[in-house]
Design an enzyme around this catalytic site. Structure first.
Site, PDB file in Angstrom:
ATOM      1  N   TRP A  31       0.858  -1.193   0.000  1.00  0.00           N
ATOM      2  CA  TRP A  31       0.000   0.000   0.000  1.00  0.00           C
ATOM      3  C   TRP A  31       0.891   1.238   0.000  1.00  0.00           C
ATOM      4  O   TRP A  31       1.876   1.278   0.743  1.00  0.00           O
ATOM      5  CB  TRP A  31      -0.883   0.020   1.257  1.00  0.00           C
ATOM      6  CG  TRP A  31      -2.269  -0.521   1.037  1.00  0.00           C
ATOM      7  CD1 TRP A  31      -2.619  -1.836   0.972  1.00  0.00           C
ATOM      8  CD2 TRP A  31      -3.480   0.233   0.868  1.00  0.00           C
ATOM      9  NE1 TRP A  31      -3.964  -1.948   0.772  1.00  0.00           N
ATOM     10  CE2 TRP A  31      -4.531  -0.690   0.701  1.00  0.00           C
ATOM     11  CE3 TRP A  31      -3.774   1.594   0.851  1.00  0.00           C
ATOM     12  CZ2 TRP A  31      -5.852  -0.304   0.523  1.00  0.00           C
ATOM     13  CZ3 TRP A  31      -5.090   1.986   0.667  1.00  0.00           C
ATOM     14  CH2 TRP A  31      -6.112   1.037   0.505  1.00  0.00           C
ATOM     15  N   PHE A  66      -0.999  -3.621   7.873  1.00  0.00           N
ATOM     16  CA  PHE A  66      -1.580  -4.528   8.869  1.00  0.00           C
ATOM     17  C   PHE A  66      -0.883  -5.885   8.867  1.00  0.00           C
ATOM     18  O   PHE A  66      -0.802  -6.555   9.898  1.00  0.00           O
ATOM     19  CB  PHE A  66      -3.084  -4.710   8.598  1.00  0.00           C
ATOM     20  CG  PHE A  66      -3.790  -5.482   9.663  1.00  0.00           C
ATOM     21  CD1 PHE A  66      -4.161  -4.869  10.853  1.00  0.00           C
ATOM     22  CD2 PHE A  66      -4.080  -6.830   9.492  1.00  0.00           C
ATOM     23  CE1 PHE A  66      -4.807  -5.587  11.849  1.00  0.00           C
ATOM     24  CE2 PHE A  66      -4.726  -7.555  10.484  1.00  0.00           C
ATOM     25  CZ  PHE A  66      -5.087  -6.928  11.662  1.00  0.00           C
ATOM     26  N   GLU A  67      -0.380  -6.302   7.707  1.00  0.00           N
ATOM     27  CA  GLU A  67       0.231  -7.631   7.564  1.00  0.00           C
ATOM     28  C   GLU A  67       1.710  -7.662   7.973  1.00  0.00           C
ATOM     29  O   GLU A  67       2.338  -8.727   7.947  1.00  0.00           O
ATOM     30  CB  GLU A  67       0.089  -8.116   6.113  1.00  0.00           C
ATOM     31  CG  GLU A  67      -1.310  -8.554   5.715  1.00  0.00           C
ATOM     32  CD  GLU A  67      -2.290  -7.406   5.490  1.00  0.00           C
ATOM     33  OE1 GLU A  67      -1.866  -6.372   4.938  1.00  0.00           O
ATOM     34  OE2 GLU A  67      -3.459  -7.521   5.891  1.00  0.00           O
ATOM     35  N   VAL A  90       0.627   4.498   6.364  1.00  0.00           N
ATOM     36  CA  VAL A  90      -0.830   4.538   6.476  1.00  0.00           C
ATOM     37  C   VAL A  90      -1.254   6.011   6.487  1.00  0.00           C
ATOM     38  O   VAL A  90      -0.965   6.745   7.432  1.00  0.00           O
ATOM     39  CB  VAL A  90      -1.314   3.844   7.765  1.00  0.00           C
ATOM     40  CG1 VAL A  90      -2.840   3.802   7.794  1.00  0.00           C
ATOM     41  CG2 VAL A  90      -0.749   2.435   7.864  1.00  0.00           C
ATOM     42  N   HIS A  97      -9.666   4.029   9.562  1.00  0.00           N
ATOM     43  CA  HIS A  97      -8.837   2.849   9.296  1.00  0.00           C
ATOM     44  C   HIS A  97      -7.406   3.059   9.791  1.00  0.00           C
ATOM     45  O   HIS A  97      -6.777   2.140  10.297  1.00  0.00           O
ATOM     46  CB  HIS A  97      -8.831   2.526   7.790  1.00  0.00           C
ATOM     47  CG  HIS A  97      -8.036   3.500   6.973  1.00  0.00           C
ATOM     48  ND1 HIS A  97      -8.578   4.669   6.490  1.00  0.00           N
ATOM     49  CD2 HIS A  97      -6.729   3.504   6.601  1.00  0.00           C
ATOM     50  CE1 HIS A  97      -7.634   5.338   5.839  1.00  0.00           C
ATOM     51  NE2 HIS A  97      -6.513   4.659   5.886  1.00  0.00           N
ATOM     52  N   ARG A 136       8.768  12.736   4.224  1.00  0.00           N
ATOM     53  CA  ARG A 136       9.528  11.830   5.097  1.00  0.00           C
ATOM     54  C   ARG A 136      10.033  10.597   4.352  1.00  0.00           C
ATOM     55  O   ARG A 136      10.501   9.642   4.958  1.00  0.00           O
ATOM     56  CB  ARG A 136       8.635  11.410   6.276  1.00  0.00           C
ATOM     57  CG  ARG A 136       8.346  12.575   7.219  1.00  0.00           C
ATOM     58  CD  ARG A 136       7.104  12.353   8.069  1.00  0.00           C
ATOM     59  NE  ARG A 136       6.903  13.462   9.006  1.00  0.00           N
ATOM     60  CZ  ARG A 136       6.384  14.657   8.648  1.00  0.00           C
ATOM     61  NH1 ARG A 136       6.013  14.884   7.407  1.00  0.00           N
ATOM     62  NH2 ARG A 136       6.239  15.610   9.559  1.00  0.00           N
TER      63      ARG A 136
HETATM   64  C1  DLZ Z   1      -7.371  -1.019   3.888  1.00  0.00           C
HETATM   65  C2  DLZ Z   1      -6.198  -0.101   3.948  1.00  0.00           C
HETATM   66  C3  DLZ Z   1      -6.381   1.281   3.879  1.00  0.00           C
HETATM   67  C4  DLZ Z   1      -7.721   1.924   3.740  1.00  0.00           C
HETATM   68  N1  DLZ Z   1      -5.347   2.124   3.886  1.00  0.00           N
HETATM   69  C5  DLZ Z   1      -4.087   1.611   4.008  1.00  0.00           C
HETATM   70  C6  DLZ Z   1      -2.961   2.477   4.052  1.00  0.00           C
HETATM   71  O1  DLZ Z   1      -3.037   3.718   3.957  1.00  0.00           O
HETATM   72  N2  DLZ Z   1      -1.742   1.904   4.191  1.00  0.00           N
HETATM   73  C7  DLZ Z   1      -1.557   0.540   4.288  1.00  0.00           C
HETATM   74  O2  DLZ Z   1      -0.419   0.086   4.425  1.00  0.00           O
HETATM   75  N3  DLZ Z   1      -2.624  -0.291   4.246  1.00  0.00           N
HETATM   76  C8  DLZ Z   1      -3.862   0.204   4.093  1.00  0.00           C
HETATM   77  N4  DLZ Z   1      -4.934  -0.637   4.051  1.00  0.00           N
HETATM   78  C9  DLZ Z   1      -4.688  -2.105   3.979  1.00  0.00           C
HETATM   79  C10 DLZ Z   1      -4.466  -2.800   5.329  1.00  0.00           C
HETATM   80  O3  DLZ Z   1      -3.169  -2.558   5.842  1.00  0.00           O
HETATM   81  C11 DLZ Z   1      -4.625  -4.330   5.104  1.00  0.00           C
HETATM   82  O4  DLZ Z   1      -3.761  -4.739   4.089  1.00  0.00           O
HETATM   83  C12 DLZ Z   1      -6.038  -4.710   4.735  1.00  0.00           C
HETATM   84  O5  DLZ Z   1      -6.960  -4.205   5.680  1.00  0.00           O
HETATM   85  C13 DLZ Z   1      -6.207  -6.248   4.642  1.00  0.00           C
HETATM   86  O6  DLZ Z   1      -5.941  -6.836   5.889  1.00  0.00           O
END
Ligand code: DLZ
Length: 158
Positions: A31, A66-67, A90, A97, A136
């Site tokens: 992401w 998240f992973e 994120v 979220h 950053r």
């Molecule tokens: C779902 C999601 C959202 C909305 N935004 C981000 C983000 O800005 N950065 C990031 O690394 N991951 C995001 N994710 C995905 C979650 O980290 C995760 O991969 C999903 O919720 C599936 O578990």
């Protein structure tokens, strides 16, 4: 001190222990990969500059921030690593979220730190805007990947 008041790429070179002979892991979230891969570059270059061998770096790519803890735990065990850096970004959006992801990942990485004998580094940007992330990730506030690498080198020497 806020990171806007500190350049994340600035550090005292002589105060950083060598990483020679250490096996280290880097886990990166896909992401916002235009940001996370810049962090990876800064992180990898810094490790190499401080003696970590290219062949001693295990890289794992996961879908999102998240992973990160799951992959960090898995590669730490399977590759007998001396430490793992987790890189993600994120960006705050319309929903909460970011809060859920950031808090759970910070907590999970801290748990790994307390239950394993190796350091797990929180290399996650938690910006309000994309511009703050770019600032950053090699922009005007330096590169958090560099800071994460320096932190790992220091923590591995404890
Ligand atoms: C779902 C999601 C959202 C909305 N935004 C981000 C983000 O800005 N950065 C990031 O690394 N991951 C995001 N994710 C995905 C979650 O980290 C995760 O991969 C999903 O919720 C599936 O578990």
């Amino acid at each position: 001190m806020a990171s806007s008041l500190k350049n994340l790429s600035d550090y005292v070179i002589n105060a950083v222990p060598s990483g020679k002979g250490k096996n280290v892991g880097i886990v990166i979230a896909e992401w916002n990969q235009h940001i996370t891969f810049e962090l990876l570059n800064g992180c990898k270059d810094t490790l190499l500059q401080h003696g970590v061998g290219l062949d001693n770096i295990v890289i794992s790519i996961v879908p999102g921030t998240f992973e990160l803890p799951f992959a960090a735990k898995k590669i730490a065990k399977e590759h007998h690593l001396s430490g793992v850096i987790c890189i993600g970004c994120v960006i705050k959006g319309e929903t909460k979220h970011d809060e859920y992801i950031n808090h759970s990942v910070a907590q999970a990485l801290q748990n790994l730190n307390l239950h394993f004998d190796i350091p797990f580094i929180f290399g996650v940007l938690t910006p309000n805007t994309e511009q703050q992330a770019l600032d950053r990730a090699g922009g005007k506030h330096g590169n958090k990947g560099v800071e994460a690498a320096v932190t790992l080198l220091k923590m591995m020497s404890i």
